[in-house]
Scaffold this active site. Sequence first.
Site, PDB file in Angstrom:
ATOM      1  N   TYR A 107       0.797  -1.225   0.000  1.00 49.80           N
ATOM      2  CA  TYR A 107       0.000   0.000   0.000  1.00 49.80           C
ATOM      3  C   TYR A 107       0.826   1.270   0.000  1.00 49.80           C
ATOM      4  O   TYR A 107       0.568   2.169  -0.807  1.00 49.80           O
ATOM      5  CB  TYR A 107      -0.995   0.038   1.182  1.00 49.80           C
ATOM      6  CG  TYR A 107      -1.911   1.237   1.113  1.00 49.80           C
ATOM      7  CD1 TYR A 107      -2.958   1.270   0.195  1.00 49.80           C
ATOM      8  CD2 TYR A 107      -1.712   2.349   1.920  1.00 49.80           C
ATOM      9  CE1 TYR A 107      -3.785   2.384   0.099  1.00 49.80           C
ATOM     10  CE2 TYR A 107      -2.531   3.465   1.831  1.00 49.80           C
ATOM     11  CZ  TYR A 107      -3.568   3.480   0.925  1.00 49.80           C
ATOM     12  OH  TYR A 107      -4.370   4.585   0.815  1.00 49.80           O
ATOM     13  N   TYR A 133       9.642 -11.887   0.215  1.00 50.87           N
ATOM     14  CA  TYR A 133       8.423 -12.324  -0.467  1.00 50.87           C
ATOM     15  C   TYR A 133       7.984 -11.209  -1.402  1.00 50.87           C
ATOM     16  O   TYR A 133       7.579 -10.133  -0.952  1.00 50.87           O
ATOM     17  CB  TYR A 133       7.344 -12.651   0.576  1.00 50.87           C
ATOM     18  CG  TYR A 133       6.004 -13.076   0.055  1.00 50.87           C
ATOM     19  CD1 TYR A 133       5.786 -13.451  -1.274  1.00 50.87           C
ATOM     20  CD2 TYR A 133       4.913 -13.133   0.921  1.00 50.87           C
ATOM     21  CE1 TYR A 133       4.543 -13.849  -1.720  1.00 50.87           C
ATOM     22  CE2 TYR A 133       3.659 -13.534   0.498  1.00 50.87           C
ATOM     23  CZ  TYR A 133       3.473 -13.890  -0.830  1.00 50.87           C
ATOM     24  OH  TYR A 133       2.223 -14.274  -1.263  1.00 50.87           O
ATOM     25  N   ARG A 138      -0.397  -8.334  -5.517  1.00 49.43           N
ATOM     26  CA  ARG A 138      -1.169  -8.124  -4.295  1.00 49.43           C
ATOM     27  C   ARG A 138      -0.718  -6.888  -3.531  1.00 49.43           C
ATOM     28  O   ARG A 138      -1.517  -6.241  -2.855  1.00 49.43           O
ATOM     29  CB  ARG A 138      -1.062  -9.348  -3.380  1.00 49.43           C
ATOM     30  CG  ARG A 138      -1.652 -10.614  -3.950  1.00 49.43           C
ATOM     31  CD  ARG A 138      -1.740 -11.719  -2.920  1.00 49.43           C
ATOM     32  NE  ARG A 138      -2.840 -11.497  -2.004  1.00 49.43           N
ATOM     33  CZ  ARG A 138      -3.950 -12.253  -1.940  1.00 49.43           C
ATOM     34  NH1 ARG A 138      -4.081 -13.286  -2.758  1.00 49.43           N
ATOM     35  NH2 ARG A 138      -4.902 -11.980  -1.088  1.00 49.43           N
ATOM     36  N   LYS A 161      10.719 -15.831  -1.796  1.00 51.19           N
ATOM     37  CA  LYS A 161       9.565 -16.380  -2.495  1.00 51.19           C
ATOM     38  C   LYS A 161       9.262 -15.425  -3.637  1.00 51.19           C
ATOM     39  O   LYS A 161       8.833 -14.286  -3.414  1.00 51.19           O
ATOM     40  CB  LYS A 161       8.377 -16.493  -1.541  1.00 51.19           C
ATOM     41  CG  LYS A 161       7.088 -16.949  -2.206  1.00 51.19           C
ATOM     42  CD  LYS A 161       5.935 -16.955  -1.209  1.00 51.19           C
ATOM     43  CE  LYS A 161       4.621 -17.328  -1.880  1.00 51.19           C
ATOM     44  NZ  LYS A 161       3.487 -17.325  -0.921  1.00 51.19           N
ATOM     45  N   ILE A 203       6.546 -22.525  -2.389  1.00 47.88           N
ATOM     46  CA  ILE A 203       5.592 -22.183  -1.333  1.00 47.88           C
ATOM     47  C   ILE A 203       4.225 -22.203  -1.991  1.00 47.88           C
ATOM     48  O   ILE A 203       3.874 -21.316  -2.764  1.00 47.88           O
ATOM     49  CB  ILE A 203       5.927 -20.839  -0.682  1.00 47.88           C
ATOM     50  CG1 ILE A 203       7.296 -20.934   0.014  1.00 47.88           C
ATOM     51  CG2 ILE A 203       4.847 -20.442   0.316  1.00 47.88           C
ATOM     52  CD1 ILE A 203       7.756 -19.661   0.680  1.00 47.88           C
TER      53      ILE A 203
END
Length: 291
Positions: A107, A133, A138, A161, A203
């Site tokens: 964000y 990550y 997202r 990841k 993952i």
Amino acid sequence: MIQGSMVALVTPMTAANELDWSGLEKLVEWHIERGTHAIVAVGTSGESATLDVGEHLQVITRVVEQVNGRVPVIAGTGANSTSEAIELTRSAKAAGADACLSVTPYYNRPTQEGLYLHHKAIAEAVALPQLLYNVPARTGVDMLPATVQRLSRVDNIIGMKEATGDLKRAAWLIENCGDDFLVLSGDDITAVELMILGGKGNISVTANVAPAEVARMCELAIGGEADAARAINKKLMPVHNAMFLESNPIPVKWAVAQLGLIDSGIRLPLTPLAPQYHQQVRAALEGAGLL
């Protein structure tokens, strides 16, 4: 020890959306029995965004206790506040987690320098192995390969990841971040190809419903048996796709409930899987011999 199939574990909830501790215990045992190589507690699939801080840490602690050293436990401790991420990571270390998974701050859209300093600060503050990550779809921010390369030289940062599904990027990271830096897939559809390139694991969302199959697939891909790994992946491809018919973890929680492993709970603003997708998810599970 951190390689292979690492399930992005869903967090069981009752129909009233309370945390289901007996369901969590059952789920962890099922994964260990089915050969899952590591468990990621309270990542995206574990509804980290809908748990309060106390619940978040309780889930990590319960998973660590239930696993009891049988496989590594990786705790989701990311936040868009560096100080909060440090506190969550400290708590995960105190709970006994083997490593943490730290998502890029979402964000607030930090610069590449901000991303570097954020993850460096966590690594310097807490002596717990950290997996970066990157999931720009997202978070709204993309940690570029050059930034990852810089972070790969920081003590306690052991890998990442990479969830973009970009295999050219993954190949660059494998080539340029050092032999000891673990490049892990965060995209089930492309995970086999990433591991064939030299990645060390996946993952996985799909592992929530197909733990034995994903574990074997990862073993084969990491071991260089590309054709055999691809054959399993081809069988699982409809499941990979079905798990993202709506936002993760909506489809996978519904699917795990269909297997009789958890109750139906999922918290707002997430909603139960829309009825028009039920048959498609069920057909994918049935086609892969999972239901």
